[in-house]
Design a protein around this motif. Structure first.
Motif, PDB file in Angstrom:
ATOM      1  N   MET A 143      30.081  24.613 -32.154  1.00  0.00           N
ATOM      2  CA  MET A 143      29.836  23.720 -32.535  1.00  0.00           C
ATOM      3  C   MET A 143      28.280  23.469 -32.935  1.00  0.00           C
ATOM      4  N   SER A 144      27.665  24.261 -31.900  1.00  0.00           N
ATOM      5  CA  SER A 144      26.237  24.313 -32.063  1.00  0.00           C
ATOM      6  C   SER A 144      25.944  24.908 -33.278  1.00  0.00           C
ATOM      7  N   SER A 147      26.592  22.737 -36.460  1.00  0.00           N
ATOM      8  CA  SER A 147      25.328  21.784 -36.512  1.00  0.00           C
ATOM      9  C   SER A 147      24.318  22.425 -37.179  1.00  0.00           C
ATOM     10  N   ARG A 148      23.921  23.677 -37.063  1.00  0.00           N
ATOM     11  CA  ARG A 148      22.753  24.303 -37.665  1.00  0.00           C
ATOM     12  C   ARG A 148      23.212  24.579 -39.088  1.00  0.00           C
ATOM     13  N   ALA A 150      24.836  22.506 -40.897  1.00  0.00           N
ATOM     14  CA  ALA A 150      25.084  21.237 -41.614  1.00  0.00           C
ATOM     15  C   ALA A 150      23.588  20.553 -41.564  1.00  0.00           C
ATOM     16  N   ASP A 151      22.595  21.183 -40.602  1.00  0.00           N
ATOM     17  CA  ASP A 151      21.111  20.782 -40.943  1.00  0.00           C
ATOM     18  C   ASP A 151      20.674  21.546 -41.884  1.00  0.00           C
ATOM     19  N   VAL A 152      20.824  22.774 -41.882  1.00  0.00           N
ATOM     20  CA  VAL A 152      20.103  23.696 -42.772  1.00  0.00           C
ATOM     21  C   VAL A 152      20.440  23.849 -44.272  1.00  0.00           C
ATOM     22  N   ASP A 156      29.069  21.000 -44.173  1.00  0.00           N
ATOM     23  CA  ASP A 156      29.627  20.728 -42.785  1.00  0.00           C
ATOM     24  C   ASP A 156      31.195  21.123 -42.612  1.00  0.00           C
ATOM     25  N   HIS A 158      33.872  22.236 -39.985  1.00  0.00           N
ATOM     26  CA  HIS A 158      34.528  22.386 -38.614  1.00  0.00           C
ATOM     27  C   HIS A 158      34.840  23.793 -38.392  1.00  0.00           C
TER      28      HIS A 158
END
Lengths: 267, 267, 267
Positions: A143-144, A147-148, A150-152, A156, A158
């Motif tokens: 999940m980390s 998240s990265r 999704a940020d970069v 997104d 799962h």
């Protein structure tokens, strides 16, 4: 993941021959580009030419893209490289995804262009590693990574979602794929596409996308519906129903082209 | 912000008990995750375990996420920490938002997962600080923060917008909330949602969202319309009209389910 | 790019007078903001006050925003500065874009706010440089820039796309503009807008947008259709047809307001 008989998929099985052939071509492209554009020579050297395999080059590039001041690039590089090195099926998926971009996107001018520049390609490769970690019950790390990504890349996915080979996320910004979604082989997904939940609290609640499906920009597919092999989902549609194989769905809410009872089927 | 009587909201009032309880749980989760995944131990130490309060951990994490080569993380850390430390209502909002993600999103596995990984949660916390700066007439700093949030999380919230407690931005990519928008308590907003302007040159021109509203992925709500408490806005809808409380609106343009005159009201 | 006669466009011709006037105003704004917000003084000094021209300030800021650990900010700074310095038409376009944001977006409070904080403005300026590289057949570098713009701003503009002057990308997240698209002067484009392909394998396959067009949030325009001068495209519409000048199109699929045969024309 096919719902019906299908034409033979493009290279779904691991093939080291494909891998080394594509890698040779990537290095040749990078050398040619470095010569034509000396200002980028050191960039191309550090991302491609210096590496001895596609996995090393990809792991280095992903580590640099996804790292942060607290999640170090060296940690990510080791994680990616160990995962790709130990799993020929993952490497075959990478090659199939590179070929999908190169041959299905008219704006893709070379394999190295896709490897370095396509956020959809890079997001899927990182997702494949996150998915493997998820299956090993390393959920926090998976999940980390999610998240990265999704940020970069603004993508997104799962880590539990299952993604086939030869998948093209074109433009990719805003793609969201939920926990119980399944995406078949040779699927093309444009930007802003959602494979989302039905509102159920848990359990199976996301779409199943058959082989060879094309999903247009901004389409939203919700709930555990089945999109049959070779179907086409129009841009901007909202799909809440099953779509039969080789059928087109358009509109908000989406209807099958040709009518619900006798939908038009592609040849 | 409720338009009508409502069921009692979940913890809208500041509560230091909630805050310390959630923070204890976050530290316990981080210690457990660090033990299970030693590669992430130093990441979890620097982002959570090393800190003495939720505000410090959050400020450190936001500072690192939102800094740039010219807008330094230390400046942002001090700004966030000073703002959270001096305002119990802000800290209560953070706790309510953590609880919203933990209990309303089936994919959220722990408070620490939300704190570290949810771009929607982090964007709202940074917005709350920008909003406070805006009210203090520190507009340039508020807008610099808005811009960094838009770059890093692809979430664009005008610092003047008023956001209630217990708000969940799920997936969050592409959310845009305009200057005169108001969002109530316990609202859930999916990705690609726009609370946009009516085209008026200035003044009140953005939606007012009542308590407990659910807004589906890709919905666009334009103009100073009122979305009543507990209403549901379907994915991909374009809403240009008021929606009564506990009513569902769907479609492009959106219509009230059950008809405009006698809309179906939930239970 | 106008399809018909039009009202005179706002400053489409290069004008060094405009440039120096806007730059003086930006420096004055930055000095005022630095005084009012000492915490940001060094940020404003390094991004604006230290520079001797708008081109230098913009090149420095873009270099810092778009650099990565392998694509260095110094390389990008030199590239931007050399390109802007040698091309007065590019500098005039920058000034026209600054004025478009300042005077057409009610949330824009100053030129310096736009220069530093508007991802849509920054994405277009970087695209103009990528476009020039593309025309010089430096395709690999042009596409590397496109990729960084897509990562950092979530705006994906093919370097071959032709963009007029005085263009406002408002909010900007998720905008996708394809290879053979043409955007006229004084066009306003909201977030999540796609100017996409028709599915053809190559050749001319993207929309042509006339001068003064307004495209609402989430609109998707596909294929080599012509959107006439001064037309308005509603939020969330899917446009697959030509839209005559000064006409409004809304819906999914979009229809012309007033009917297809006798569309309502603005004044």
């Amino acid at each position: 993941m096919a719902v019906e008989n299908s034409t033979p998929p493009v290279s779904p099985s691991p093939s080291s021959e494909h891998e080394s052939g594509v890698w040779s071509q990537i290095k040749a492209e990078a050398r040619r580009d470095a010569e034509a554009e000396p200002a980028l020579a050191s960039y191309l050297f550090s991302t491609i030419i210096a590496h001895t395999s596609l996995s090393r080059s990809l792991s280095f590039h992903l580590g640099n893209k996804l790292c942060s001041s607290t999640l170090l690039s060296t940690l990510l590089y080791d994680l990616f490289l160990n995962t790709f090195s130990s799993d020929p099926a993952l490497r075959a998926a990478t090659v199939a995804d590179l070929r999908a971009a190169r041959f299905r996107d008219p704006a893709c001018i070379s394999f190295s262009h896709c490897l370095l520049n396509y956020k959809g390609f890079l997001a899927i490769q990182a997702h494949r590693v996150a998915h493997k970690l998820w299956l090993q019950n390393r959920k926090f790390l998976a999940m980390s990574l999610q998240s990265r990504i999704a940020d970069v890349f603004a993508v997104d996915i799962h880590p539990a979602a299952r993604i086939g080979n030869g998948v093209l996320l074109d433009h990719a910004t805003g793609v969201v794929i939920g926990e119980t979604a399944v995406v078949g082989n040779n699927v093309s997904i444009l930007h802003h596409v959602t494979l989302g939940g039905s509102g159920k609290v848990g359990g199976d609640r996301h779409p199943k996308i058959g082989d060879g499906v094309l999903i247009g920009a901004g389409a939203t597919i919700l709930g555990p519906v089945k999109i049959g092999e070779g179907a086409k989902i129009g841009s901007g549609s909202l799909v809440l129903i099953d779509v039969p194989p080789r059928t087109t769905a358009v509109g908000n809410p989406a209807r099958l082209v040709g009518g619900r009872e006798k939908p038009t089927v592609h040849e």
